[in-house]
Design a protein around this motif. Structure first.
Motif, mmCIF file in Angstrom:
data_model
loop_
_atom_site.group_PDB
_atom_site.id
_atom_site.type_symbol
_atom_site.label_atom_id
_atom_site.label_comp_id
_atom_site.label_asym_id
_atom_site.label_seq_id
_atom_site.Cartn_x
_atom_site.Cartn_y
_atom_site.Cartn_z
ATOM 1 N N ALA A 24 59.877 -10.006 -89.499
ATOM 2 C CA ALA A 24 59.607 -8.954 -88.514
ATOM 3 C C ALA A 24 59.078 -9.536 -87.209
ATOM 4 C CB ALA A 24 58.614 -7.941 -89.083
ATOM 5 N N LEU A 25 58.163 -10.498 -87.315
ATOM 6 C CA LEU A 25 57.620 -11.118 -86.103
ATOM 7 C C LEU A 25 58.692 -11.873 -85.333
ATOM 8 C CD1 LEU A 25 54.161 -12.493 -87.309
ATOM 9 C CD2 LEU A 25 54.577 -10.570 -85.778
ATOM 10 N N ALA A 26 59.543 -12.582 -86.071
ATOM 11 C CA ALA A 26 60.591 -13.360 -85.406
ATOM 12 C C ALA A 26 61.585 -12.456 -84.685
ATOM 13 C CB ALA A 26 61.313 -14.243 -86.422
ATOM 14 N N LEU A 27 61.925 -11.327 -85.294
ATOM 15 C CA LEU A 27 62.885 -10.414 -84.672
ATOM 16 C C LEU A 27 62.348 -9.799 -83.390
ATOM 17 C CD1 LEU A 27 64.482 -8.458 -87.660
ATOM 18 C CD2 LEU A 27 65.485 -10.305 -86.316
ATOM 19 N N THR A 28 61.025 -9.701 -83.272
ATOM 20 C CA THR A 28 60.425 -9.093 -82.080
ATOM 21 C C THR A 28 59.755 -10.128 -81.188
ATOM 22 O OG1 THR A 28 58.394 -8.626 -83.339
ATOM 23 C CG2 THR A 28 60.049 -6.888 -83.239
ATOM 24 N N ASN A 29 60.058 -11.398 -81.412
ATOM 25 C CA ASN A 29 59.454 -12.479 -80.640
ATOM 26 C C ASN A 29 60.328 -12.809 -79.427
ATOM 27 O OD1 ASN A 29 58.255 -14.763 -79.634
ATOM 28 N ND2 ASN A 29 58.248 -15.883 -81.568
ATOM 29 N N PRO A 30 59.922 -12.384 -78.226
ATOM 30 C CA PRO A 30 60.746 -12.647 -77.040
ATOM 31 C C PRO A 30 60.979 -14.140 -76.792
ATOM 32 C CG PRO A 30 59.097 -10.978 -76.566
ATOM 33 C CD PRO A 30 58.747 -11.572 -77.909
ATOM 34 N N TYR A 31 60.037 -14.986 -77.189
ATOM 35 C CA TYR A 31 60.225 -16.415 -77.000
ATOM 36 C C TYR A 31 61.394 -16.917 -77.842
ATOM 37 C CZ TYR A 31 55.588 -16.359 -74.837
ATOM 38 O OH TYR A 31 54.521 -16.099 -74.021
ATOM 39 N N GLN A 32 61.509 -16.396 -79.048
ATOM 40 C CA GLN A 32 62.609 -16.802 -79.921
ATOM 41 C C GLN A 32 63.937 -16.299 -79.356
ATOM 42 O OE1 GLN A 32 61.052 -16.507 -83.764
ATOM 43 N NE2 GLN A 32 62.850 -17.223 -84.847
ATOM 44 N N ILE A 33 63.923 -15.066 -78.853
ATOM 45 C CA ILE A 33 65.131 -14.520 -78.239
ATOM 46 C C ILE A 33 65.495 -15.329 -76.992
ATOM 47 C CG2 ILE A 33 66.114 -12.491 -77.096
ATOM 48 C CD1 ILE A 33 64.333 -10.774 -78.907
#
Length: 226
Positions: free
Chosen positions: A118-127
């Motif tokens: 969940a955190l990764a999907l909403t992590n703008p840095y990852q995007i």
């Protein structure tokens, strides 16, 4: 042109370099590892890795770029990610207060996989990574591998430039992330068994990291919508 083996190795190094720096994903992995053991930390790592695999697919079909073209959506992701991080930070700090030693003293089922995913999907840095370097991995061309390393990228820029678009490079990249997902929880547990009293400290620091990133994300998201 580099051989397939060199491309795979470089991709693996790139994956480790990107997965290793401190951040919300590693905070969740650390919390799960010290409180519930290596399997829980590994599952948390798989959650973050699955999100990267999903972003990879979305980058291939061009959907990730929609976030870059929609400022309000990007700000919304910061707000959502910040709220999730603060929520999980409270849980991490609560678990830290209940921990007596490494692995097994905190009850309840492990939710690390779902938290990290969940955190990764909403992590703008990852995007943002999949909008920039991630696209560079997929499209044929040239990639300055070490130039994307956090903190030292500017100093290392131009040191190792390879051809992109190779399946070996992409497989190596995800293999590098997988290596970190396996080794990082194992290292924490191995060290923790020697110093059991450190478990609450590691779990507490994980909560602090999540809270810090959560507050920062909320600030960025709020200013972006203003």
């Amino acid at each position: 042109m580099p051989s397939l083996a060199v491309s795979a190795v470089v991709g693996a190094v790139f994956g480790v370099v990107l997965a290793a720096p401190p951040g919300p994903m590693n905070a969740v992995i650390a919390e799960e590892s010290v409180l519930r053991g290596w399997p829980a930390g590994f599952r948390a790592g798989l959650g973050a890795m699955l999100a990267d695999a999903l972003f990879f697919v979305l980058a291939v079909v061009g959907l990730v770029a929609v976030v870059d073209r929609t400022p309000s959506l990007r700000s919304g992701l910061y707000l959502l990610g910040g709220l999730l991080m603060l929520y999980f930070a409270v849980g991490a700090l609560r678990d830290a207060s209940a921990a007596q030693s490494f692995t097994g003293d905190v009850g309840g089922d492990s939710k690390g996989f779902r938290k990290a995913f969940a955190l990764a999907l909403t992590n703008p840095y990852q995007i943002a990574f999949w909008l920039t370097a991630g696209v560079g991995l997929i499209e044929p061309g040239r990639l300055d591998v070490l130039g994307y390393a956090p903190a030292v990228g500017d100093a290392l820029a131009g040191t190792l430039v390879i051809q992109t678009g190779s399946p070996a490079l992409l497989l190596g990249f995800f293999a590098g992330i997988g290596l970190w997902v396996v080794a990082y929880p194992a290292a924490l547990v191995a060290a923790g068994r020697r110093v059991d009293a450190a478990a609450p400290v590691v779990a507490g620091l994980s909560g602090v990291v999540l809270a810090g990133f959560g507050a920062a994300f909320l600030w960025i998201g709020t200013t972006g919508l203003a």
